[in-house]
Structure formats: structure tokens, C-alpha cells
Design a protein around this motif. Structure first.
Motif, short mmCIF file in Angstrom:
data_model
loop_
_atom_site.label_atom_id
_atom_site.label_comp_id
_atom_site.label_asym_id
_atom_site.label_seq_id
_atom_site.Cartn_x
_atom_site.Cartn_y
_atom_site.Cartn_z
N PHE A 48 -55.00 47.04 89.66
CA PHE A 48 -54.78 46.71 91.03
C PHE A 48 -55.99 47.19 92.22
CE2 PHE A 48 -50.89 46.82 89.34
CZ PHE A 48 -49.94 45.59 89.74
N ASN A 49 -56.99 46.52 91.84
CA ASN A 49 -58.25 46.94 92.78
C ASN A 49 -58.53 46.27 94.15
OD1 ASN A 49 -58.75 44.02 91.87
ND2 ASN A 49 -60.84 44.56 90.76
N ARG A 50 -57.46 45.51 94.28
CA ARG A 50 -57.27 44.97 96.03
C ARG A 50 -55.94 45.50 96.39
NH1 ARG A 50 -60.13 39.10 95.69
NH2 ARG A 50 -61.91 39.98 94.89
N ALA A 51 -56.10 46.09 97.65
CA ALA A 51 -55.00 46.33 98.57
C ALA A 51 -54.12 45.04 98.97
CB ALA A 51 -55.39 47.28 99.71
N GLY A 52 -53.05 45.30 99.14
CA GLY A 52 -52.07 44.42 99.65
C GLY A 52 -50.46 44.39 99.22
N SER A 53 -49.86 43.14 99.66
CA SER A 53 -48.49 43.30 99.16
C SER A 53 -48.19 42.01 98.29
CB SER A 53 -47.48 42.92 100.43
OG SER A 53 -46.42 43.06 99.94
N PHE A 54 -47.95 42.47 97.10
CA PHE A 54 -47.82 41.46 96.14
C PHE A 54 -46.25 41.13 95.44
CE2 PHE A 54 -52.11 43.38 96.08
CZ PHE A 54 -52.90 42.21 96.45
N GLU A 55 -46.27 40.43 94.62
CA GLU A 55 -44.91 39.96 93.87
C GLU A 55 -45.21 40.15 92.58
OE1 GLU A 55 -42.48 36.64 96.76
OE2 GLU A 55 -43.42 36.22 94.70
N PHE A 56 -43.84 40.28 91.98
CA PHE A 56 -43.79 40.10 90.36
C PHE A 56 -42.54 39.25 90.50
CE2 PHE A 56 -40.38 43.28 89.67
CZ PHE A 56 -40.75 44.40 90.75
N ALA A 57 -42.43 38.18 89.38
CA ALA A 57 -41.64 37.10 89.48
C ALA A 57 -41.33 36.76 88.08
CB ALA A 57 -41.97 36.09 90.53
N CYS A 58 -40.23 36.30 88.15
CA CYS A 58 -39.70 35.29 86.95
C CYS A 58 -39.75 33.91 87.10
CB CYS A 58 -38.29 35.45 86.35
SG CYS A 58 -38.05 34.50 84.72
N LEU A 59 -40.77 32.98 86.57
CA LEU A 59 -41.09 31.73 87.07
C LEU A 59 -40.34 30.77 86.15
CD1 LEU A 59 -44.72 32.26 88.00
CD2 LEU A 59 -42.61 32.47 89.28
N ILE A 60 -39.65 31.08 85.12
CA ILE A 60 -38.84 30.28 84.32
C ILE A 60 -37.86 29.24 85.50
CG2 ILE A 60 -36.79 30.00 82.67
CD1 ILE A 60 -38.83 31.46 81.43
N ALA A 61 -37.82 28.04 85.10
CA ALA A 61 -37.36 27.25 86.12
C ALA A 61 -35.88 27.55 86.72
CB ALA A 61 -37.16 25.95 85.53
N GLY A 62 -35.72 27.74 88.10
CA GLY A 62 -34.57 28.11 88.57
C GLY A 62 -34.45 29.57 88.92
N HIS A 63 -35.26 30.37 88.22
CA HIS A 63 -34.89 31.89 88.36
C HIS A 63 -35.40 32.50 89.62
CE1 HIS A 63 -34.32 32.75 83.52
NE2 HIS A 63 -33.61 31.57 84.10
N TYR A 64 -36.74 32.10 89.79
CA TYR A 64 -37.38 32.57 91.21
C TYR A 64 -36.69 32.18 92.40
CZ TYR A 64 -41.52 33.08 94.45
OH TYR A 64 -42.09 33.66 95.47
N SER A 65 -36.06 30.86 92.55
CA SER A 65 -35.14 30.62 93.56
C SER A 65 -33.88 31.41 93.55
CB SER A 65 -34.98 28.97 93.71
OG SER A 65 -34.58 28.46 92.26
N ALA A 66 -33.44 31.92 92.38
CA ALA A 66 -32.36 32.49 92.39
C ALA A 66 -32.26 34.06 92.78
CB ALA A 66 -31.73 32.51 91.01
N GLY A 67 -33.90 34.31 93.05
CA GLY A 67 -34.07 35.82 93.53
C GLY A 67 -34.67 36.65 92.74
N MET A 68 -35.22 36.09 91.60
CA MET A 68 -35.70 36.98 90.59
C MET A 68 -37.11 37.27 90.94
SD MET A 68 -35.29 36.89 86.34
CE MET A 68 -35.60 38.29 85.37
N VAL A 69 -37.26 38.36 91.80
CA VAL A 69 -38.66 38.42 92.39
C VAL A 69 -38.69 40.19 92.93
CG1 VAL A 69 -37.98 37.81 94.43
CG2 VAL A 69 -40.33 37.94 94.12
#
Ligand SMILES: [Cu+2]
Length: 166
Positions: A138-159
Motif C-alpha cells: 500500500f504505497n498510496r494513502a487513502g480509503s480503499f475497499e476489498f470486495a467480492c465481485l462474484i455476481a451479486g455478492h458485492y451488491s449484497a454487501g460483501m465489501v
């Protein structure tokens, strides 16, 4: 402009992969390890790290309740982390680091092209019961995410959130 150009590129490559990626990608098999060195490309959220430089290992669990444990990870800028990502569920999950915008866009593409093959040093696709590993700097400061991008999982809140402080 840069974002829309990148989006277009992603969409174009996704279309191409629609043909070749159908057979494998996102099945219940682990992706075969590709030969050759890890591609080190600077991203807004960091760059692929060397395992030797990792001083800290973060254990992350992913479940079929569409949640990550922990949901928040704090990092100091310049830190290299090893993520050991365990899938405790019965379906495929993945751990993808990115900006909020990048993940949201990618998640949308994954819904349109569920068989899209994607494999980058900032993502781990993990079969049920298995553990994946990635090393990221992580050589850049900021607010990032980790997420599951399997169809439907991200919108279900997997983040989850990664905060990198300067
Ligand atoms: Cu998932």
C-alpha cells in the motif's frame, strides 16, 4: 475522461473474454497458476508486493452470509501485507482490493459477464473450504475497499474497508 476510457477498455476485454473464458473462470476449481512473474503495475490503491517484504499477515474470512471478517483493515502507507483469505462458505468467493469506483464498476461487469475471467495480483479467487493468498504493497494513502465481485455478492454487501494512512 480517464475513467470512462478505462471502463471502455474493461468492457471491450470482457467481451473478448466472453468467448474464451466460458469454460473455466469462476467454476469451483482454483485458477491454475500462470507461469511468469507477477505483473507489477502501479494502481491507485498500491502495487503488487514481495512476500519477503511482508511484515504482517492479515487473516480474512469470507462466508456465504456475504460478509468479510474483519470488515476493516488499517494500514500505514508503505506497508506490505500478506492476506490469507479463507473461504468458510460453500460457494466461490473472492477478495479484490481496489478503489470504491473501480470495484463498483468491476462488479457491474461481473453481473453482465458472470464467466468473465479476471486474475490480477490484487485479487484472490478462493474455492469453498480453501485459503488463498496475496501480497500487496500500500504505497498510496487513502480509503480503499476489498470486495467480492462474484455476481451479486458485492451488491449484497460483501465489501470491507482498507484505510491507508500517510
Ligand atoms: Cu462472495
Amino acid at each position: 475522461m480517464q475513467i470512462s476510457k478505462r471502463h471502455l477498455l474493461l468492457a471491450v476485454s470482457a467481451l473478448g473474454l466472453g468467448f474464451t473464458g466460458l469454460a473455466r473462470a469462476h467454476g469451483n476449481e482454483d485458477h491454475p497458476k500462470k507461469a511468469g512473474p507477477v505483473r507489477k503495475e502501479q494502481k491507485d490503491w498500491g502495487i503488487a508486493g514481495d512476500a519477503k517484504a511482508a511484515r504482517r499477515t492479515i487473516e480474512v474470512r469470507m462466508g456465504d452470509n456475504m460478509r468479510f471478517t474483519p470488515e476493516r483493515i488499517d494500514v500505514r502507507q508503505g506497508e506490505t501485507l500478506r492476506f490469507r483469505v479463507q473461504n468458510t462458505g460453500k460457494v466461490m468467493h473472492e477478495f479484490v482490493i481496489g478503489t470504491k469506483a473501480e470495484n463498483a464498476k468491476h462488479a457491474e461487469l461481473m453481473i453482465k459477464f458472470p464467466n468473465m475471467e479476471h486474475d490480477e495480483p490484487y485479487m484472490a479467487h478462493v474455492s469453498p473450504g480453501k485459503t488463498g493468498e496475496i501480497v500487496w504493497t500500500f504505497n498510496r494513502a487513502g480509503s480503499f475497499e476489498f470486495a467480492c465481485l462474484i455476481a451479486g455478492h458485492y451488491s449484497a454487501g460483501m465489501v470491507g474497508t482498507i484505510n491507508v494512512t500517510a
